[in-house]
Design a protein around this motif. Structure first.
Motif, PDB file in Angstrom:
ATOM      1  N   ALA A  85       0.778  -1.320   0.036  1.00  0.00           N
ATOM      2  CA  ALA A  85       0.007   0.014  -0.105  1.00  0.00           C
ATOM      3  C   ALA A  85       1.089   1.268  -0.104  1.00  0.00           C
ATOM      4  O   ALA A  85       0.232   2.274  -0.239  1.00  0.00           O
ATOM      5  CB  ALA A  85      -0.818  -0.039   1.235  1.00  0.00           C
ATOM      6  N   CYS A  86       1.971   1.148   0.198  1.00  0.00           N
ATOM      7  CA  CYS A  86       2.866   2.352   0.365  1.00  0.00           C
ATOM      8  C   CYS A  86       3.446   2.980  -0.968  1.00  0.00           C
ATOM      9  O   CYS A  86       3.491   4.126  -0.956  1.00  0.00           O
ATOM     10  CB  CYS A  86       4.199   2.119   1.174  1.00  0.00           C
ATOM     11  N   ASP A  87       3.181   2.261  -2.152  1.00  0.00           N
ATOM     12  CA  ASP A  87       3.662   2.693  -3.412  1.00  0.00           C
ATOM     13  C   ASP A  87       2.812   1.861  -4.458  1.00  0.00           C
ATOM     14  O   ASP A  87       2.997   0.804  -4.624  1.00  0.00           O
ATOM     15  CB  ASP A  87       5.379   2.747  -3.536  1.00  0.00           C
ATOM     16  N   SER A  88       2.217   2.766  -5.360  1.00  0.00           N
ATOM     17  CA  SER A  88       1.352   2.046  -6.487  1.00  0.00           C
ATOM     18  C   SER A  88       2.354   1.287  -7.325  1.00  0.00           C
ATOM     19  O   SER A  88       1.793   0.733  -8.295  1.00  0.00           O
ATOM     20  CB  SER A  88       0.665   3.183  -7.070  1.00  0.00           C
ATOM     21  N   SER A  89       3.654   1.566  -7.514  1.00  0.00           N
ATOM     22  CA  SER A  89       4.614   0.813  -8.353  1.00  0.00           C
ATOM     23  C   SER A  89       4.878  -0.417  -8.085  1.00  0.00           C
ATOM     24  O   SER A  89       5.265  -1.325  -8.755  1.00  0.00           O
ATOM     25  CB  SER A  89       5.921   1.829  -8.550  1.00  0.00           C
ATOM     26  N   LEU A  90       4.871  -0.919  -6.908  1.00  0.00           N
ATOM     27  CA  LEU A  90       4.842  -2.250  -6.366  1.00  0.00           C
ATOM     28  C   LEU A  90       3.961  -3.179  -7.083  1.00  0.00           C
ATOM     29  O   LEU A  90       2.559  -3.078  -7.014  1.00  0.00           O
ATOM     30  CB  LEU A  90       4.740  -2.122  -4.730  1.00  0.00           C
ATOM     31  N   THR A  91       4.428  -3.933  -7.678  1.00  0.00           N
ATOM     32  CA  THR A  91       3.557  -5.297  -8.175  1.00  0.00           C
ATOM     33  C   THR A  91       3.855  -6.413  -7.106  1.00  0.00           C
ATOM     34  O   THR A  91       2.538  -7.095  -7.508  1.00  0.00           O
ATOM     35  CB  THR A  91       3.907  -5.271  -9.548  1.00  0.00           C
ATOM     36  N   ASP A  92       4.406  -6.729  -6.620  1.00  0.00           N
ATOM     37  CA  ASP A  92       4.632  -7.813  -5.854  1.00  0.00           C
ATOM     38  C   ASP A  92       5.539  -7.609  -4.658  1.00  0.00           C
ATOM     39  O   ASP A  92       6.628  -7.086  -4.655  1.00  0.00           O
ATOM     40  CB  ASP A  92       5.069  -9.138  -6.459  1.00  0.00           C
ATOM     41  N   PHE A  93       5.130  -8.144  -3.368  1.00  0.00           N
ATOM     42  CA  PHE A  93       5.769  -8.243  -2.141  1.00  0.00           C
ATOM     43  C   PHE A  93       5.624  -9.529  -1.323  1.00  0.00           C
ATOM     44  O   PHE A  93       4.328  -9.820  -0.983  1.00  0.00           O
ATOM     45  CB  PHE A  93       5.848  -7.089  -1.267  1.00  0.00           C
ATOM     46  N   GLU A  94       6.611 -10.165  -0.940  1.00  0.00           N
ATOM     47  CA  GLU A  94       6.347 -11.632  -0.392  1.00  0.00           C
ATOM     48  C   GLU A  94       7.698 -11.811   0.638  1.00  0.00           C
ATOM     49  O   GLU A  94       8.700 -11.581   0.375  1.00  0.00           O
ATOM     50  CB  GLU A  94       6.546 -12.478  -1.358  1.00  0.00           C
ATOM     51  N   ILE A  95       7.011 -12.236   1.730  1.00  0.00           N
ATOM     52  CA  ILE A  95       8.028 -12.424   2.887  1.00  0.00           C
ATOM     53  C   ILE A  95       8.383 -13.932   2.729  1.00  0.00           C
ATOM     54  O   ILE A  95       7.417 -14.936   2.645  1.00  0.00           O
ATOM     55  CB  ILE A  95       7.437 -12.141   4.350  1.00  0.00           C
ATOM     56  N   THR A  96       9.665 -14.118   2.328  1.00  0.00           N
ATOM     57  CA  THR A  96      10.311 -15.492   1.823  1.00  0.00           C
ATOM     58  C   THR A  96      10.582 -16.368   3.041  1.00  0.00           C
ATOM     59  O   THR A  96      10.458 -17.695   3.161  1.00  0.00           O
ATOM     60  CB  THR A  96      11.238 -15.711   0.995  1.00  0.00           C
ATOM     61  N   LYS A  97      10.815 -15.774   4.377  1.00  0.00           N
ATOM     62  CA  LYS A  97      11.335 -16.281   5.522  1.00  0.00           C
ATOM     63  C   LYS A  97      11.073 -15.648   6.734  1.00  0.00           C
ATOM     64  O   LYS A  97      11.239 -14.323   6.686  1.00  0.00           O
ATOM     65  CB  LYS A  97      12.695 -16.624   5.426  1.00  0.00           C
ATOM     66  N   TYR A  98      10.780 -16.047   7.767  1.00  0.00           N
ATOM     67  CA  TYR A  98      10.324 -15.463   9.019  1.00  0.00           C
ATOM     68  C   TYR A  98      10.699 -16.178  10.170  1.00  0.00           C
ATOM     69  O   TYR A  98      10.001 -17.515  10.514  1.00  0.00           O
ATOM     70  CB  TYR A  98       9.104 -14.995   9.083  1.00  0.00           C
TER      71      TYR A  98
END
Length: 219
Positions: A85-98
């Motif tokens: 939600a912080c930038d409209s340019s972002l198409t994908d964001f994924e946490i791969t490890k936690y």
């Protein structure tokens, strides 16, 4: 003679005027490309900073919540929604490890997170760029864990020396022992009440070294 000089001067000025136009025609596109490239770099850095800021902010809150032993199972989803939600340019964001409150290299209560993002950047001349960004976050949870250590005595603190812990069993007299002393093992098996304190502090309270172990005589 004057006519020839005038013709020569006119020729020189015309040649210079023509060279200025040529230089401008070559330099201007280069300048435009440099400005566009700089704009593109600024845009990329801005988006990457926004991703890092929003991720670290949520992980920081998770670290503070660790004091109350709160395990936020929805943290990953919360971070993903906030970053997207912080930038409209972002198409994908994924946490791969936690990982939450684990130990590594002798350090406890660690919280780590790995993530990757994809976004597109467009500049004034219509050059599109697909950027892939990865981040790794490592913090330590604020758990307020009680450490089994004793404070350094005031005198040793002032001297900059390391305190040496000894064990005292009030029921059996005024001797102090090292932890490895055979009497400590015997009295522990009996469940006797004991005190652990700094050697200097024990001496100030009137305790004397054990005749068997020496009570950390060489410390």
């Amino acid at each position: 003679m004057n006519i020839s000089l005038k013709k020569y001067i006119d020729k020189v000025f015309k040649n210079k005027y023509g060279s200025y136009i040529t230089e401008a025609a070559i330099s201007l596109p280069v300048l435009i490309i440099c400005v566009c490239a700089l704009t593109l770099i600024i845009k990329i850095v801005t988006i990457c900073e926004a991703i890092c800021f929003n991720t670290v902010w949520e992980v920081r809150d998770a670290g503070l919540a660790a004091y109350n032993k709160v395990t936020n199972v929805s943290l990953c989803k919360k971070i993903e929604d906030r970053v997207l939600a912080c930038d409209s340019s972002l198409t994908d964001f994924e946490i791969t490890k936690y990982r939450y409150l684990y130990s590594k290299d002798g350090i406890d209560d660690l919280i780590s997170l790995d993530a990757k993002a994809t976004f597109n950047v467009v500049n004034a001349v219509g050059i599109n760029g697909r950027i892939e960004f990865e981040e790794n976050v490592l913090v330590r949870g604020f758990t307020g864990t009680l450490r089994d250590e004793n404070p350094i005595a005031e005198e040793q603190f002032k001297d900059g020396q390391k305190a040496k812990s000894v064990v005292v069993f009030p029921r059996y007299g005024v001797r102090f022992h090292i932890k490895e002393c055979r009497y400590v093992k015997i009295y522990d098996e009996e469940g006797s009440y004991k005190l652990v304190m700094d050697k200097k502090d024990a001496e100030l309270k009137g305790f004397t070294p054990c005749l068997v172990c020496g009570g950390a005589a060489n410390a």
